[in-house]
Design a protein around this motif. Structure first.
Motif, mmCIF file in Angstrom:
data_model
loop_
_atom_site.group_PDB
_atom_site.id
_atom_site.type_symbol
_atom_site.label_atom_id
_atom_site.label_comp_id
_atom_site.label_asym_id
_atom_site.label_seq_id
_atom_site.Cartn_x
_atom_site.Cartn_y
_atom_site.Cartn_z
ATOM 1 N N ASP A 109 -7.744 -8.566 -4.677
ATOM 2 C CA ASP A 109 -6.707 -7.254 -4.327
ATOM 3 C C ASP A 109 -6.747 -6.462 -5.654
ATOM 4 N N GLY A 110 -7.553 -5.439 -5.999
ATOM 5 C CA GLY A 110 -7.602 -4.703 -7.087
ATOM 6 C C GLY A 110 -8.711 -3.480 -7.069
ATOM 7 N N GLU A 111 -8.933 -3.105 -8.220
ATOM 8 C CA GLU A 111 -10.058 -2.011 -8.400
ATOM 9 C C GLU A 111 -11.424 -2.662 -8.214
ATOM 10 N N CYS B 202 -14.292 3.769 -2.217
ATOM 11 C CA CYS B 202 -12.730 3.092 -2.358
ATOM 12 C C CYS B 202 -12.323 2.949 -3.642
ATOM 13 N N ASN B 203 -10.966 3.223 -3.878
ATOM 14 C CA ASN B 203 -10.380 3.038 -5.157
ATOM 15 C C ASN B 203 -9.587 1.431 -5.320
ATOM 16 N N ARG B 204 -9.828 0.689 -4.126
ATOM 17 C CA ARG B 204 -9.215 -0.533 -4.143
ATOM 18 C C ARG B 204 -9.823 -1.326 -3.323
ATOM 19 N N ILE C 2 -8.497 2.126 0.697
ATOM 20 C CA ILE C 2 -8.846 0.597 0.322
ATOM 21 C C ILE C 2 -9.998 0.027 1.477
ATOM 22 N N LEU D 128 -9.937 -5.088 -1.092
ATOM 23 C CA LEU D 128 -9.326 -6.172 -0.925
ATOM 24 C C LEU D 128 -10.303 -7.416 -0.210
ATOM 25 N N ASN E 33 -4.237 6.452 -0.676
ATOM 26 C CA ASN E 33 -5.348 5.071 -0.920
ATOM 27 C C ASN E 33 -6.194 5.075 -0.029
ATOM 28 N N MET F 85 0.856 -1.172 0.170
ATOM 29 C CA MET F 85 0.000 -0.068 0.050
ATOM 30 C C MET F 85 0.887 1.357 0.035
#
Length: 287
Positions: free
Chosen positions: A211-213, A197-199, A32, A201, A30, A26
């Motif tokens: 784990d990603g967009e 959230c841009n990501r 998440i 998990l 960010n 990370m």
């Protein structure tokens, strides 16, 4: 700030393995979202990140150095809101934040006014905490997490029990916080993750399933979500997971996820909630 989680595992004295070979990187900024059912390992991961637990194996690096070797520096960069956060009901909002500032060795009183303004509690600064609504109490918890302008903010189920309007307000606060920080939002409310959230998990059984967009997770679920109308008493095929049922004039509209949709189901555009459920249902293997 950069955090590297390298091959982390955690087994408790009871023998339960909460995390299994987790690898995550990370960097700020960010925001998440951490999703997973109860027992997935979310809380264990967060406690490892705040140095509240020691990993059984693996290591966590903070800006290239072992996390456990720089706990004092971590505390100066950390803002943490656990799911169960105790407040002193007889203190006023300002008194409580002042107390938390003292624990963090923050002597500048203007820092208190800054965080109260950030969470829109300036007008309640003299109100005793016992008189606050649930949403206002959550704002106090977030205010203490923001003290000292931390670069890592960890929030565990911060919107549970709040009405939709309050949740929207909190989302805006989280988005603002994440402009120059790492913000981890652990929640069961998929809509909160989808909104800001841009990501994402996804954890389950102590493992990382995705784990990603968010958009990528949704895209991988295309073709596995369908809808059909059934009648009362009609059985849904065993290879399908029912997401929702809605009574309509034609019957019960069922929304399902499946590895292969039955012929009678019409494909539907997946949401992030569909994608999350499909990911956990398949154990991440199809993703």
């Amino acid at each position: 700030m950069k955090i590297e989680i390298n091959d982390i595992s955690k087994t408790y004295a009871s023998g339960k393995q909460a995390l299994k070979n987790i690898n995550i990187q990370m960097e700020s900024p960010n925001l998440i979202g951490i999703l997973g059912p109860n027992g997935a390992g979310k809380t264990t991961l967060m406690k490892l990140l705040i140095a509240g637990l020691t990993p059984t194996s693996g290591e966590i690096l903070l800006d290239g150095k072992r996390l456990l070797s720089q706990e004092k520096e971590l505390k100066s960069k950390l803002g943490y809101l656990p799911q169960s956060f105790g407040l002193f009901d007889e203190l006023t909002v300002w008194q409580f934040i002042d107390y938390m500032a003292a624990l963090k060795d923050i002597k500048d009183k203007s820092a208190i006014e800054t965080v109260l303004e950030q969470v829109n509690l300036t007008n309640q600064r003299k109100t005793r905490i016992r008189r606050l609504s649930g949403g206002m109490r959550q704002r106090v918890g977030i205010a203490q997490a923001l003290l000292g302008n931390p670069q890592l903010i960890i929030l565990d189920e911060p919107t549970v029990g709040l009405d939709p309007e309050e949740r929207v307000k909190f989302r805006n606060i989280f988005s603002e916080m994440a402009r120059d920080k790492i913000v981890l939002l652990s929640t069961h409310i998929v809509e909160d993750v989808q909104s800001i959230c841009n990501r994402v998990l996804v954890l389950n059984g102590g493992k990382t399933l995705f784990d990603g967009e968010p958009a990528d997770l949704v895209a991988k679920t295309a073709g596995h979500v369908g809808v059909f109308v059934s009648q009362i008493g009609e059985q849904v095929p065993r290879n399908c997971q029912v997401v929702s049922k809605v009574n309509t004039a034609k019957g019960i509209q069922c929304r399902i996820i499946a590895n292969e949709l039955p012929d009678f189901a019409e494909a539907a555009e997946p949401t992030l909630e569909d994608a999350y459920l499909y990911c956990t249902l398949k154990g991440g293997d199809v993703l």
